[in-house]
Design an enzyme around this catalytic site. Structure first.
Site, PDB file in Angstrom:
ATOM      1  N   ASP A  35      -6.826   4.999   1.154  1.00 43.76           N
ATOM      2  CA  ASP A  35      -6.584   3.609   0.783  1.00 43.76           C
ATOM      3  C   ASP A  35      -7.913   2.833   0.797  1.00 43.76           C
ATOM      4  O   ASP A  35      -8.766   3.058   1.653  1.00 43.76           O
ATOM      5  CB  ASP A  35      -5.629   3.022   1.829  1.00 43.76           C
ATOM      6  CG  ASP A  35      -5.008   1.726   1.391  1.00 43.76           C
ATOM      7  OD1 ASP A  35      -3.800   1.729   1.138  1.00 43.76           O
ATOM      8  OD2 ASP A  35      -5.731   0.703   1.327  1.00 43.76           O
ATOM      9  N   HIS A  67       0.836  -1.201   0.000  1.00 42.70           N
ATOM     10  CA  HIS A  67       0.000   0.000   0.000  1.00 42.70           C
ATOM     11  C   HIS A  67       0.874   1.256   0.000  1.00 42.70           C
ATOM     12  O   HIS A  67       0.622   2.200  -0.745  1.00 42.70           O
ATOM     13  CB  HIS A  67      -0.924  -0.016   1.226  1.00 42.70           C
ATOM     14  CG  HIS A  67      -1.866  -1.190   1.198  1.00 42.70           C
ATOM     15  ND1 HIS A  67      -3.193  -1.074   0.912  1.00 42.70           N
ATOM     16  CD2 HIS A  67      -1.636  -2.524   1.367  1.00 42.70           C
ATOM     17  CE1 HIS A  67      -3.751  -2.270   0.909  1.00 42.70           C
ATOM     18  NE2 HIS A  67      -2.825  -3.180   1.195  1.00 42.70           N
TER      19      HIS A  67
END
Ligand code: UDP
Length: 486
Positions: free
Chosen positions: A115, A21
């Site tokens: 995210d 991520h």
């Protein structure tokens, strides 16, 4: 990365946790700040892995803003819970702390890019605070499609999932294993995030048109989920600009190898083979006769890695026997440098989304061996796009079956000798390059995003008002995992 020149307001990027991520978020942040968007990164420290900590410490500290976590009682979750998934949960349950943090920031925040793993907790907060919010889906469009339809799939899942009238068919065996368990924490998060996506101003995906053409078209046509926000496919994101000052031993070793002779083997930041499988892979690589650079991990979280010697893992004499043509390393390597090294000809890879995208950008053929999570869904795009092959009978983590050394050796030899595959991977690199060049599809998507963000900055400037934050309570408590999890 610089903080850009639009100083009157800023875009706040919030990667959740895990290298898969953080890496693409940093690349996206670079791409935005290069185009004059003022950005900051929200971070939760200490990070779960040392690799994240090291990447964050390489960035200018002025760009990092610490996000506080509300206390999370770990006893609510099974002891076996994945530490990264638990960190996502802790962030999700702290979403109510965002408005007060934002109200202290200068320049004011004009939009958010969050995210996917924390989307369902933060999108409602952003909507209530009247802050435009984009979601960054760090995996492929195929996983985005699964995520967006999954809330509506009858459960328990017992069959294949067909998306957009069969544009994408995900066999049952490729569905990320945790999703087959309705009580798994990841499943709950996945469903909630998928359902919340329609609240986003846009969904950014690190893919490009030539890699997933039909599916991206189906998204645009509203055939995946009706009224879905714009899907902004801007991959492959540019790699980090900063190269390490001195090359690692792995890269120095590659420097001594002949052109296009080495298979690079790495299962990513958090996938681990069993000890038995590590030994079979070691024997297979040795038997193949090919040159290899192999990164061996024995723990999911790098901080838990024990100082086990290579000989202890692979047997006495292994290092000596392969030293003429193989290097085994136990440390993180600079993969972006390795993939484009002139000595590397192929990549035995777990099919992590970032690794596959990086290989596509480098035009490096892949021998896919997905192990867990979204890796089987991503692996399907490897043969589909001409980037490589996926021997589907090679066992994933949940199967506990061992792939024998002889089978690995044979496949590695065939794969390394396959010139046709090398050519089709190079063709995909050409498509990736064209996509990000001026006027290419990904370049246009990036411009669309930049224009949107710049317009939002301007709107902010003209309004010259701060958002009125109401007080948000913590998000609704998720089901009580302790009693339902095995
Ligand atoms: N990576 C790296 N060196 C390593 C292992 C991984 O630079 O030794 C990087 C890799 O280039 C990618 C990221 O870490 O950008 C891993 O993300 P990916 O989606 O490929 O796999 P995951 O971490 O989800 O397993």
């Amino acid at each position: 990365m610089s903080s850009g020149n639009t100083k009157l307001s800023q875009v706040l990027l919030f990667p959740s946790s895990g290298m898969a991520h953080l890496v693409p978020f940093v690349r996206l942040a670079n791409a935005l700040s290069d185009r004059g968007i003022s950005i900051s990164l929200l971070t939760v420290r200490p990070t779960i892995t040392a690799a994240e900590s090291s990447l964050l410490s390489s960035l200018p500290s002025s760009l990092l803003i610490d996000f506080p976590l509300a206390p999370l009682d770990p006893s609510l979750f099974p002891e076996s819970s994945d530490p990264v998934t638990l960190r996502w949960e802790a962030i999700r349950r702290s979403a109510h702390l965002l408005p007060s943090l934002i109200s202290t920031l200068s320049p004011p925040v004009s939009s958010l890019i969050i995210d996917i793993t924390i989307a369902s907790a933060f999108l409602p907060v952003a909507v209530a605070a009247n802050i435009p919010c984009f979601v960054f889906f760090i995996s492929f469009a195929s996983m985005l499609a699964l995520c967006s339809v999954f809330p509506f799939v009858p459960r328990p899942i017992g069959t294949n999932i067909n998306i957009a009238g069969g544009v994408l068919k995900i066999p049952y065996s490729s569905i990320p294993p945790p999703l087959r368990d309705p009580n798994n924490l990841f499943t709950t998060q996945f469903i909630e995030n998928g359902r919340a996506l329609t609240l986003a101003n846009g969904v950014i995906v690190n893919t490009f048109l030539a890699l997933e053409p039909e599916l991206l078209a189906a998204f645009s046509a509203g055939e995946v989920v009706p009224e879905f926000p714009p899907v902004i496919a801007l991959g492959p994101l540019p790699l980090e600009k900063k190269q390490p000052s001195s090359p690692s031993p792995a890269v120095r070793w590659l420097d001594e190898q002949p052109e296009k002779s080495v298979i690079y083997v790495n299962f990513g930041s958090c996938s681990v083979l069993s000890m038995e499988q590590i030994r079979e892979l070691g024997a297979g690589l040795e038997m193949s006769g090919c040159r290899f650079l192999w990164v061996v991990k024995t723990a999911k979280v790098d901080r838990d890695e024990k100082a086990v010697e290579i000989e202890e893992l692979l047997g006495e004499g292994y290092v000596k026997r392969v030293e003429e043509r193989g290097l085994v390393v136990r440390k993180w390597v600079e993969q972006d440098v390795v993939l484009v090294h002139r000595a590397v000809a192929g990549f035995l890879c777990h099919s992590g989304a970032n690794s596959v995208m990086e290989a596509a950008a480098a035009g490096l053929k892949i021998l896919a061996w997905p192990r867990r999570a979204d890796q089987m869904v991503i692996a399907a795009s490897v043969p589909r796009s001409g980037l490589g092959i996926w021997p589907e009978n090679w066992a994933c983590e949940a199967e506990k079956r061992i792939v024998a050394a002889e089978e690995i050796a044979l496949k590695v030899r065939e794969f390394m000798a396959d010139e046709k595959l090398a050519k089709s991977a190079a063709k995909l690199r050409a498509a990736a390059t064209a996509a990000v060049q001026e006027g290419g599809t990904s370049d246009q998507s990036l411009r669309y995003l930049i224009t949107k963000l710049a317009q939002l900055c301007l709107k902010w400037r003209n309004q010259l008002v701060l958002p009125s934050f109401s007080t948000f309570g913590p998000p609704v408590d998720l089901c009580n995992f302790k009693s339902t999890q095995k």
